[in-house]
Scaffold this active site. Structure first.
Site, PDB file in Angstrom:
ATOM      1  CG  ASP A   1       2.577 -10.992   1.052  1.00 36.90           C
ATOM      2  OD1 ASP A   1       2.624 -10.940  -0.189  1.00 36.90           O
ATOM      3  OD2 ASP A   1       3.415 -11.604   1.748  1.00 36.90           O
TER       4      ASP A   1
ATOM      5  CG  HIS B   1      -1.345  -8.040  -4.143  1.00 35.74           C
ATOM      6  ND1 HIS B   1      -0.707  -8.816  -3.200  1.00 35.74           N
ATOM      7  CD2 HIS B   1      -2.658  -8.333  -4.031  1.00 35.74           C
ATOM      8  CE1 HIS B   1      -1.605  -9.555  -2.564  1.00 35.74           C
ATOM      9  NE2 HIS B   1      -2.791  -9.274  -3.039  1.00 35.74           N
TER      10      HIS B   1
END
Length: 435
Positions: A411, A407
């Site tokens: 995204d 992450h």
């Protein structure tokens, strides 16, 4: 006679120490030139250490799991001639012989009284056994709390038979109990003890299994990946009915000449095409330098289960391979990893990894990213389920893709769009062949 000392080899690449994984010889064994003595592991691969000459093993320089420096003494041999050390074999022989005897002999029972010894010397030889049953080995006598030596497979079998291994005589090195020792015990009626082998007998055994070698490397890498990477997972259902029909048809036409296709090369091709629009996913993240490296080449990691644990061999330049070349490449690197023949350069450098448990794939999973990559795509089990299509209930072949992403770099929207692109290619497999 002389002494020849075999040292931990210099494997190169700046490696200063290795982990001793396993021994293939024991003190007292005779060895020949090029015989496999031990396995040692670096950060990248397991390396076999051969014997450079004939000799007899006097001592071993470490125990499995021990980290040893390059150049440390690994094995000491007694050899014909002068050897490679100034120590005299004549002076060292008594000490070496004593250590060999200690290592090879099982724990002795308490000494018998002198009268019993004299009686045993005078007793006549036992009459030959005339019945069909094999003679049972004498029950082993071990100290209270002493743990008999046996492999995990022998221990599992003993549990199934209800056999207390403390009562079984071991004929292997250092009193190790082998399968044929259990056979001899059972043939003599010994299995009747401990509840007669009943599956309902109470069991109290414990076994401590050291985490060493490849298992330790896997543990360290998984811990590092989960500690450093904020994972998030995304699961999507894919209708692979047309893809499966295409796969079976291609195998009917070309299977004999070009090899059978599984689903993996189709998925690899779909990933190659989809990654062109999502270069941030075909990448490696150096979090210490704070830099992401994106790759045009797709070096595909193939998560492979081996007898010693999970390995990830690398299929280089998957983007340049057609379905059959990709299938052959995946099979080749996976087989090399399973048999321990994968070269070091094929065990590192992947840019994205694919993982599959095949028929055991379950409904969904949360695969762990192969650090320092930023994504991994997992394949779950393919099942036939009813679906509504055009108002009609029809049977379709469905399969889930379970993927994880870093992450910090990827995204959630981009991850979802990437998997949807892969899904579209798999559900309309003709698109796999359109540039």
């Amino acid at each position: 006679m002389g002494i020849y000392v075999i040292r931990v080899p210099d494997i190169g690449e700046g490696i200063a120490e290795v982990e001793l994984v396993s021994w293939h010889v024991q003190p007292g064994d005779s060895v020949t030139e090029d015989q496999h003595l031990a396995d040692v592991m670096t950060d990248k691969a397991t390396v076999e250490v051969p014997s450079p000459m004939h000799g007899r093993v006097l001592s071993l320089g470490g125990s499995p799991g021990q980290v040893m420096a390059v150049g440390a003494e690994l094995v000491r041999l007694e050899v014909d001639g002068e050897g490679n050390t100034s120590e005299s074999a004549v002076h060292k022989a008594p000490e070496a012989t004593h250590s060999v005897a200690q290592a090879a002999a099982p724990t002795p029972a308490a000494p018998a009284p002198a009268a019993a010894v004299d009686a045993s010397r005078a007793a006549p030889a036992p009459a030959p056994v005339r019945s069909g049953a094999a003679p049972r080995a004498p029950a082993a006598v071990r100290k209270e709390g002493e743990r008999p030596l046996a492999s995990p497979a022998v221990r599992r079998r003993a549990l199934d038979l209800g056999v207390d291994l403390r009562r079984v005589h071991g004929s292997g090195p250092a009193g190790r109990i082998e399968h044929h020792d259990l056979d001899a015990w059972a043939a003599g009626g010994g299995q009747a003890q401990a509840g007669g082998g009943s599956q309902y007998v109470e069991r109290h055994g414990e076994e401590q299994v050291p985490v060493i070698g490849l298992r330790r490397k896997i543990a360290q890498k998984m811990q590092e990946a989960k500690r450093r990477i904020p994972h998030f997972s995304y699961v999507e259902e894919v209708d692979v009915t047309e893809l499966e029909q295409l796969r079976q048809r291609l195998n009917q036409i070309h299977g004999a000449a070009r090899g059978k296709l599984t689903l993996l090369p189709f998925l690899a091709r779909a990933m190659v095409l989809a990654l062109r629009d999502f270069p941030q996913i075909n990448a490696r993240y150096d979090d210490e330098a704070g830099q992401v490296t994106r790759y045009e080449a797709v070096h595909l990691g193939v998560a492979t289960q081996t007898d010693t644990g999970l390995m990830v061999p690398v299929l280089r330049h998957a983007e340049a391979l057609d379905l059959w070349a990709c299938a052959a490449g995946i099979a080749r690197v996976a087989e090399a990893a399973r048999t321990g023949r994968a070269p070091r350069e094929e065990l590192s450098g992947s840019t994205i990894t694919i993982t599959s448990l095949g028929a055991l794939g379950g409904i969904a999973s949360t695969p762990v990213i192969n650090h320092p990559e930023v994504a991994i795509v997992g394949v779950n089990r393919m099942v036939e389920r009813p679906m509504l299509r055009g108002g009609q209930v029809v049977a379709r072949q469905l399969m889930n893709l379970s993927s994880s992403f870093d992450h910090r770099v990827v995204d959630g929207m981009d991850a979802a769009r990437f998997i949807q692109a892969v899904r579209a290619l798999l559900e309309t497999p003709a698109l796999l062949f359109v540039e």
